[in-house]
Design a protein around this motif. Structure first.
Motif, short mmCIF file in Angstrom:
data_model
loop_
_atom_site.label_atom_id
_atom_site.label_comp_id
_atom_site.label_asym_id
_atom_site.label_seq_id
_atom_site.Cartn_x
_atom_site.Cartn_y
_atom_site.Cartn_z
N ILE A 26 26.44 38.55 42.50
CA ILE A 26 27.74 38.17 41.93
C ILE A 26 28.80 39.20 42.31
O ILE A 26 29.90 38.85 42.73
N LEU A 27 28.48 40.49 42.18
CA LEU A 27 29.45 41.54 42.54
C LEU A 27 29.79 41.48 44.02
O LEU A 27 30.95 41.69 44.40
N ASN A 28 28.81 41.18 44.86
CA ASN A 28 29.06 41.04 46.30
C ASN A 28 30.01 39.87 46.55
O ASN A 28 30.96 39.98 47.33
N LEU A 29 29.79 38.75 45.87
CA LEU A 29 30.68 37.59 46.00
C LEU A 29 32.09 37.96 45.58
O LEU A 29 33.06 37.69 46.29
N LEU A 30 32.24 38.60 44.42
CA LEU A 30 33.56 38.95 43.91
C LEU A 30 34.30 39.90 44.84
O LEU A 30 35.52 39.82 44.97
N SER A 31 33.58 40.79 45.49
CA SER A 31 34.23 41.80 46.33
C SER A 31 34.52 41.29 47.75
O SER A 31 35.28 41.93 48.48
N THR A 32 33.95 40.17 48.15
CA THR A 32 34.17 39.68 49.51
C THR A 32 35.10 38.48 49.57
O THR A 32 35.35 37.96 50.65
N HIS A 33 35.61 38.02 48.44
CA HIS A 33 36.54 36.90 48.40
C HIS A 33 37.73 37.27 47.51
O HIS A 33 37.64 38.21 46.73
N ASN A 34 38.80 36.51 47.63
CA ASN A 34 39.96 36.80 46.77
C ASN A 34 40.68 35.53 46.32
O ASN A 34 41.82 35.58 45.91
N TYR A 55 41.86 40.07 42.32
CA TYR A 55 41.08 41.25 42.68
C TYR A 55 40.16 41.53 41.50
O TYR A 55 40.39 41.08 40.39
N SER A 56 39.08 42.23 41.78
CA SER A 56 38.10 42.46 40.71
C SER A 56 37.72 43.93 40.62
O SER A 56 37.76 44.66 41.61
N PHE A 62 41.18 40.01 37.92
CA PHE A 62 42.60 40.18 37.61
C PHE A 62 43.43 39.35 38.57
O PHE A 62 43.11 39.24 39.75
N TYR A 63 44.49 38.75 38.06
CA TYR A 63 45.46 38.04 38.88
C TYR A 63 46.82 38.19 38.22
O TYR A 63 46.91 38.53 37.05
N THR A 64 47.85 37.91 38.98
CA THR A 64 49.20 37.98 38.41
C THR A 64 49.76 36.57 38.29
O THR A 64 49.34 35.65 39.00
N SER A 65 50.71 36.41 37.39
CA SER A 65 51.31 35.11 37.15
C SER A 65 52.71 35.32 36.59
O SER A 65 52.95 36.27 35.85
#
Length: 107
Positions: A26-34, A55-56, A62-65
């Motif tokens: 899961i951490l690998n997935l989160l760090s290789t996509h945005n 970004y994670s 986290f995201y901005t809006s």
């Protein structure tokens, strides 16, 4: 065929993974996509899903809006949110996406 997603490396699991191995994937997935899809709840109870760049840090996303956006207004009224990570399977013979989904409350 080359893998477009490093988190898919290795054989597909044929059983439940041990927690540590699953968390690593899961951490690998989160760090290789945005790209994620954030879903909030509209006033009438229907979902409002929006693609966002994120970004994670670990398992936190986290995201901005914009403050006036539908997402932001919905979250101020109802803090429930769902996120799906977009990870296209490029090079496959079918259209699909795969990823990890989580539920949380805004902070």
């Amino acid at each position: 065929m080359p893998l477009s997603n490093p988190w898919l490396a290795g054989p597909s699991p044929d059983r439940d993974l041990p927690r540590e191995q699953l968390e690593d994937r899961i951490l690998n997935l989160l760090s290789t996509h945005n790209l994620a899809v954030i879903a909030t709840v509209n006033r009438d109870g229907s979902p409002a899903a929006t693609p966002v760049r994120y970004y994670s840090l670990g398992f936190e996303i986290f995201y901005t809006s914009w403050n006036a956006s539908v997402k932001s207004r919905n979250l101020r009224r109802d803090p429930r949110v769902s996120a799906g990570i977009v990870a296209p399977l490029v090079g496959r013979s079918y259209d699909a996406s795969s990823g990890w989904g989580g539920f949380s409350r805004r902070r």
